[in-house]
Design an enzyme around this catalytic site. Structure first.
Site, PDB file in Angstrom:
ATOM      1  N   ASP A  40       0.900  -1.140  -0.090  1.00 27.23           N
ATOM      2  CA  ASP A  40      -0.095  -0.117   0.063  1.00 27.23           C
ATOM      3  C   ASP A  40       0.788   1.241  -0.023  1.00 27.23           C
ATOM      4  O   ASP A  40       1.685   1.275   0.703  1.00 27.23           O
ATOM      5  CB  ASP A  40      -0.942   0.056   1.411  1.00 27.23           C
ATOM      6  CG  ASP A  40      -1.947   1.166   1.015  1.00 27.23           C
ATOM      7  OD1 ASP A  40      -2.754   1.325   0.176  1.00 27.23           O
ATOM      8  OD2 ASP A  40      -1.973   1.942   1.840  1.00 27.23           O
ATOM      9  N   ARG A  58      -7.751 -36.006 -18.197  1.00 26.40           N
ATOM     10  CA  ARG A  58      -9.259 -35.808 -17.638  1.00 26.40           C
ATOM     11  C   ARG A  58     -10.152 -36.889 -18.115  1.00 26.40           C
ATOM     12  O   ARG A  58     -11.191 -36.733 -18.458  1.00 26.40           O
ATOM     13  CB  ARG A  58      -9.833 -34.318 -17.897  1.00 26.40           C
ATOM     14  CG  ARG A  58      -8.972 -33.248 -17.559  1.00 26.40           C
ATOM     15  CD  ARG A  58      -9.821 -31.700 -17.821  1.00 26.40           C
ATOM     16  NE  ARG A  58     -10.464 -31.625 -16.748  1.00 26.40           N
ATOM     17  CZ  ARG A  58     -11.936 -31.541 -16.956  1.00 26.40           C
ATOM     18  NH1 ARG A  58     -12.327 -31.684 -18.045  1.00 26.40           N
ATOM     19  NH2 ARG A  58     -12.661 -30.985 -15.864  1.00 26.40           N
TER      20      ARG A  58
END
Length: 592
Positions: free
Chosen positions: A88, A501
């Site tokens: 930040d 897969r």
């Protein structure tokens, strides 16, 4: 000091930058650091009055940003990072903390206050080490800050407004960017220039070096950073054990954190459905064609209600899928995340898989309780189909259903194919056969990654006939398609067989039958490339694999060790395992 010696320590680690700042991203990438970007959802609403010094506010904000991402990723992104970096940057002058301006008048107020004065730029940085936990729990955190002094020239009204009207001040702390047009306003800089841009690279490198090359400090933790000898650019590093709040804040309530995590899990389905709905309505494609549209304009184009559209856009804004201007009537645009994955024409578009999740997976999970009680898939309840139907029957029940399923597999292969294709050196194999290769996207990636290889995609005739919808010129890329059923028909001859897969969908009996057929087709030295989600040995992750298993019927997810034993029973030995860090992992085996 350079970052290169530290990079080797980060090899194989999932490093995440909890910031959407393009300047921080550019600084770290230019330094050679490989990382993912996951913008933090932490609301920067800390009370500045509670902090004794400006740098404490910046450090605490950076820490909360990093912690939010570290806690969210295992649940929402279904993977746990090794390191999360939060940062930040603030500007201070005359005791005031200046962040990003809200509008042009706010930018004018900020820049006027800096005119002719020296001010400080602080960047707070927090490095969350997600897998290094102290004895009393939570994460170990290394935090530090850097201060740089900057002097502005005396600015005329014309110069101020010319700069403000350029639009550059609106997303920058203090209302200026020193690396661009804002550099014309600066008279001198004392300290780290990159700190003013948005990230103190030199100080960060030193802290990384201490983290991974620390010697003799307490519990092996990083030692504090010594003050910088440059006047006006000193920074102190602190290391905390548990994620305690800054001394200026009250101690955080652990029960509150636990509650927030549970609420996040409870609300997860709402975020998914908001994403699915926005994709189905074409929100992201519309905003790509017509950026900066307000809710009324979007509703008009989509032919939806204004109230419902406004709420959907606001929900997508909160999920970092959209961004908006800060004005009374917000105008919406796509974020980089949406541009990359949620546009129909994006190279990495996931719209096909999003539609599959909405139309096919969502209904199955609506009947999860029944699936758990019965230990069986819920296609019958979810889709009013016959109880014996498999996922394949549902996927190919009609031409429309088949095309939707293929689009889903195609989109997943687009984002996972390259990582699998480049996981191993496959130069020893001249030909490959992708069994159940669907649209051939994985095959194309393998052919591109290995120029000496030709690839055959072997899939059902109902699939092969649809290939022109996806790859009109696939044959030109050394990829050909052959129709057949890998459970029934003779397998095409190849040096390397590919199963991506496939195995997790089928029962153990069918898996052994298929592997036996591949083993019979292979002579010693030929290979098998397996791509699946590899579970951890403890079966505690990754979440994406374990959650997917909840909707599966006869199939199951396995660890890499379980796959290795499975393949060994068919005379395949593992020559390499690759945790890609992507959605799919890879294993290369050779027939003995």
């Amino acid at each position: 000091m350079v970052l290169n010696p530290v990079i080797s320590k980060l090899a194989g680690k999932l490093v995440v930058l909890a910031s959407a700042s393009p300047r921080r991203l550019e600084i770290l990438r230019n330094a050679g650091l490989r990382f993912e970007v996951v913008p933090s959802w932490f609301k920067e609403t800390l009370d500045k009055r509670l902090f004794k010094a400006p740098h404490q506010y910046a450090v605490e904000t950076a820490k909360q940003k990093a912690l939010e991402v570290a806690r969210r990723m295992p649940c929402n992104h279904l993977k746990t990072p090794d390191i999360v970096i939060g940062a930040d940057t603030i500007v201070t002058v005359d005791g005031m903390i200046l962040e990003k301006p809200r509008d042009k008048q706010d930018a004018y107020r900020m820049l006027s206050s800096l005119s002719g004065k020296e001010h400080s730029v602080f960047t707070g940085v927090a490095v969350v080490l997600c897998h290094e936990e102290p004895n009393d729990g939570d994460y170990r955190i290394v935090e530090f800050y850097e201060e740089t002094k900057v002097k502005f020239a005396d600015l005329s009204e014309d110069m101020l407004w010319e700069y403000i009207d350029s639009g550059e001040p609106m997303d920058k702390a203090g209302g200026y960017g020193i690396q661009a047009l804002g550099g014309m306003l600066v008279e001198y800089v004392r300290g780290d220039f990159l700190n003013v841009v948005g990230f103190p690279l030199n100080h960060f490198c030193k802290q990384l070096d201490r983290i991974y090359n620390r010697q003799g400090s307490r519990h092996g933790d990083a030692a504090p950073s010594p003050p910088s000898p440059v006047d006006g650019s000193s920074g102190r590093a602190e290391e905390t054990g548990p994620a305690t709040a800054s001394r200026a804040c009250e101690d955080s309530d652990e029960a509150g954190k636990d509650l927030a995590k549970i609420i996040q899990l409870m609300d997860g389905f709402k975020a998914s459905k908001a994403l699915f709905t926005a994709c189905k309505l074409g929100v992201f494609d519309l905003l790509q064609r017509r950026p900066a549209s307000d809710a009324a304009q979007v509703a008009l184009q989509l032919e939806t209600s204004l109230k419902g559209t406004q709420r959907l856009l606001e929900a997508c804004l909160s999920l970092q899928l959209l961004k908006s201007t800060n004005c009374e009537t917000p105008a919406y645009e796509n974020t980089e995340l949406s541009k990359r994955f949620l546009l129909s024409d994006a190279p990495s578009s996931l719209l096909g898989y999003v539609a599959h999740c909405d139309d096919s997976v969502w209904p199955l999970f609506s009947h999860l309780e029944s699936a758990v009680r019965e230990g069986a898939h819920q296609h019958r309840r979810a889709f009013c189909s016959k109880s014996g139907d498999s996922f394949q029957d549902a996927a190919y029940s009609s031409r429309e259903a088949k095309l939707k399923f293929m689009k889903a597999m195609h989109s997943i292969a687009q984002v996972t194919g390259r990582a699998v294709a480049t996981a191993f050196d496959l130069s020893a194999f001249e030909s490959a056969c992708d069994l159940g290769g669907c649209t051939g996207t994985m095959a194309l990636e393998i052919a591109r990654a290995h120029p000496g290889m030709s690839v055959t995609v072997f899939d059902l005739a109902a699939v092969v006939e649809m290939i022109p919808h996806f790859h009109p010129s696939a044959a030109q890329d050394r990829v050909t398609f052959v129709a057949g059923d890998f459970f029934k028909d003779a397998l095409p001859k190849a040096d390397l067989y590919i199963l991506s897969r496939i195995l997790h969908d089928w029962s153990d009996e069918r898996v052994h039958f298929l592997l036996g057929r591949i083993a019979d087709a292979c002579t010693p030295g030929r290979g098998l490339l397996l791509s699946e989600i590899f579970l951890e040995r403890s079966r505690t992750g990754p979440s994406r694999g374990l959650l997917q298993a909840l909707s599966m019927g006869e199939g199951r997810q396995r660890s890499a060790d379980e796959y290795a034993l499975l393949l060994k029973s068919h005379a395949f030995v593992v020559s390499g395992i690759k945790q890609t860090g992507d959605l799919l992992d890879a294993m290369l085996c050779v027939k003995v």
